[in-house]
Write a protein that holds these residues in place. Structure first.
Motif, short mmCIF file in Angstrom:
data_model
loop_
_atom_site.label_atom_id
_atom_site.label_comp_id
_atom_site.label_asym_id
_atom_site.label_seq_id
_atom_site.Cartn_x
_atom_site.Cartn_y
_atom_site.Cartn_z
N LYS A 11 -2.55 4.50 -0.70
CA LYS A 11 -2.10 3.45 -1.61
C LYS A 11 -2.65 2.12 -1.11
O LYS A 11 -2.44 1.74 0.04
CB LYS A 11 -0.57 3.40 -1.66
N GLN A 12 -3.35 1.43 -1.99
CA GLN A 12 -3.95 0.16 -1.61
C GLN A 12 -3.14 -1.01 -2.17
O GLN A 12 -2.22 -0.83 -2.96
CB GLN A 12 -5.40 0.11 -2.10
N ALA A 13 -3.50 -2.20 -1.73
CA ALA A 13 -2.76 -3.40 -2.14
C ALA A 13 -2.85 -3.60 -3.65
O ALA A 13 -3.89 -3.37 -4.27
CB ALA A 13 -3.30 -4.62 -1.40
N THR A 14 -1.74 -4.05 -4.22
CA THR A 14 -1.68 -4.28 -5.66
C THR A 14 -2.61 -5.43 -6.06
O THR A 14 -2.71 -6.44 -5.38
CB THR A 14 -0.24 -4.61 -6.08
N ILE A 35 -3.53 2.27 -11.54
CA ILE A 35 -2.38 2.54 -12.40
C ILE A 35 -1.64 1.23 -12.65
O ILE A 35 -1.28 0.53 -11.69
CB ILE A 35 -1.46 3.59 -11.75
N PRO A 36 -1.41 0.88 -13.90
CA PRO A 36 -0.84 -0.45 -14.21
C PRO A 36 0.51 -0.72 -13.55
O PRO A 36 0.73 -1.79 -12.99
CB PRO A 36 -0.72 -0.44 -15.74
N GLN A 37 1.43 0.25 -13.60
CA GLN A 37 2.77 0.03 -13.09
C GLN A 37 2.92 0.57 -11.66
O GLN A 37 2.48 1.68 -11.36
CB GLN A 37 3.81 0.70 -14.01
N GLU A 38 3.56 -0.21 -10.81
CA GLU A 38 3.72 0.19 -9.41
C GLU A 38 4.59 1.44 -9.29
O GLU A 38 4.33 2.32 -8.46
CB GLU A 38 4.32 -0.95 -8.60
N ARG A 39 5.65 1.52 -10.11
CA ARG A 39 6.52 2.69 -10.04
C ARG A 39 5.76 3.96 -10.43
O ARG A 39 5.89 5.00 -9.79
CB ARG A 39 7.72 2.50 -10.96
N ASP A 40 4.94 3.87 -11.48
CA ASP A 40 4.13 5.02 -11.89
C ASP A 40 3.14 5.40 -10.79
O ASP A 40 2.90 6.58 -10.53
CB ASP A 40 3.38 4.71 -13.18
N CYS A 41 2.57 4.38 -10.15
CA CYS A 41 1.62 4.63 -9.07
C CYS A 41 2.30 5.36 -7.92
O CYS A 41 1.75 6.30 -7.34
CB CYS A 41 1.03 3.31 -8.58
N HIS A 42 3.52 4.96 -7.59
CA HIS A 42 4.25 5.61 -6.50
C HIS A 42 4.57 7.06 -6.86
O HIS A 42 4.46 7.96 -6.02
CB HIS A 42 5.54 4.84 -6.22
N ASP A 43 4.94 7.30 -8.12
CA ASP A 43 5.24 8.67 -8.56
C ASP A 43 4.00 9.56 -8.46
O ASP A 43 4.08 10.72 -8.01
CB ASP A 43 5.76 8.66 -10.00
N VAL A 44 2.86 9.03 -8.89
CA VAL A 44 1.61 9.79 -8.80
C VAL A 44 1.26 10.05 -7.33
O VAL A 44 0.83 11.16 -6.96
CB VAL A 44 0.46 9.04 -9.50
N TYR A 45 1.46 9.06 -6.50
CA TYR A 45 1.17 9.19 -5.06
C TYR A 45 2.01 10.30 -4.43
O TYR A 45 1.49 11.17 -3.72
CB TYR A 45 1.44 7.85 -4.38
N ILE A 46 3.31 10.29 -4.71
CA ILE A 46 4.20 11.32 -4.15
C ILE A 46 3.84 12.70 -4.69
O ILE A 46 3.82 13.70 -3.96
CB ILE A 46 5.67 10.98 -4.48
#
Length: 252
Positions: A11-14, A35-46
């Motif tokens: 995960k890189q800096a926003t 990914i536009p939304q940080e929450r969506d990015c975190h879900d994809v990452y997990i």
């Protein structure tokens, strides 16, 4: 990209455009997702972390893959080989070999099938002890049996590297295999690794401390030759002689 090909996920800096994810693959391919939304990015990452590093066999991609076939067509692939029928065709079980459940749920060796035939005199304690002595816990298990003369071929991996050159359970396992071969007073323990590699291990690392067995420790009925590429034909002839007897009795 297959989940098993993923090496790392970062995960890189926003940024102003969204939250970047950098995916490095084992084939040196790089993939950057924004990914536009940080929450969506975190879900994809997990999710990618979980898929790339499954903790259960059921989480492997092969179990979630959904091909465009009906259920009957998909299940046909599992019926190509019936292991029980193959063993039955070879005349097993019998007075010398028995079906063992020691590898049930793949708890001893994850690269062996759950149905394995071992000598009747080999207890679970001997099998587990032998597996701990060998690479990937691949203990000697029956691969082929010729019921006409009780000849057998067993497979296993090489001994583990280290300074423990002997294993009582592994020696007992080999003795059990010999006793399960009533047509012969000895068995061959064959090392199929290239001679150059084996010689290098002996010279550089003073084997048997690096995946080699000390032949002096083997009982007299156990002999340990090395099959080499340049001698493939005579070695195959010797193997057929052990299994099928003299050349005149060989059958296809």
């Amino acid at each position: 990209i297959l989940h098993s090909q993923i090496s790392t996920i970062e995960k890189q800096a926003t940024t102003a455009t969204g939250c970047p994810l950098l995916v490095r693959c084992k084939n040196f391919q790089l993939l950057q997702l924004v990914i536009p939304q940080e929450r969506d990015c975190h879900d994809v990452y997990i999710s990618l972390l979980r898929l790339a590093r499954p903790v259960k066999y059921e989480e492997l991609y092969c179990f979630s893959f959904n091909p465009k076939l009906d259920r009957e067509e998909r299940e046909q692939g599992w019926m190509l080989i019936d292991l029980s029928e193959e063993y039955k065709r070879m005349g097993l079980p019998n007075n010398y070999w028995q079906l063992s459940d020691v590898n049930r749920d793949y708890r001893v060796c994850d690269s062996y099938p759950t149905q394995l035939y071992v000598p009747k005199s080999a207890t679970a304690h001997i099998i587990v002890g032998s597996s701990k002595f060998r690479s990937r816990r691949r203990f000697p298990a029956l691969s082929y049996y010729y019921k006409d003369n009780h000849a057998s071929v067993c497979r296993s991996s090489q001994p583990l590297s280290g300074f423990s050159a002997r294993c009582l359970e592994d020696e007992q396992m080999l003795q059990a295999i010999r006793k399960a071969s009533p047509g012969s007073d000895f068995i061959y323990v064959v090392d199929t690794r290239p001679k150059v590699g084996v010689t290098t291990l002996v010279c550089v690392f003073a084997a048997p401390s690096h995946g080699m067995r000390d032949e002096a420790m083997l009982p007299d009925p156990l002999r340990e030759p090395h099959l080499q590429g340049g001698f493939a034909q005579p070695c195959m002839a010797a193997l057929l002689s052990c299994l099928l007897g003299p050349r005149s009795s060989w059958r296809a």
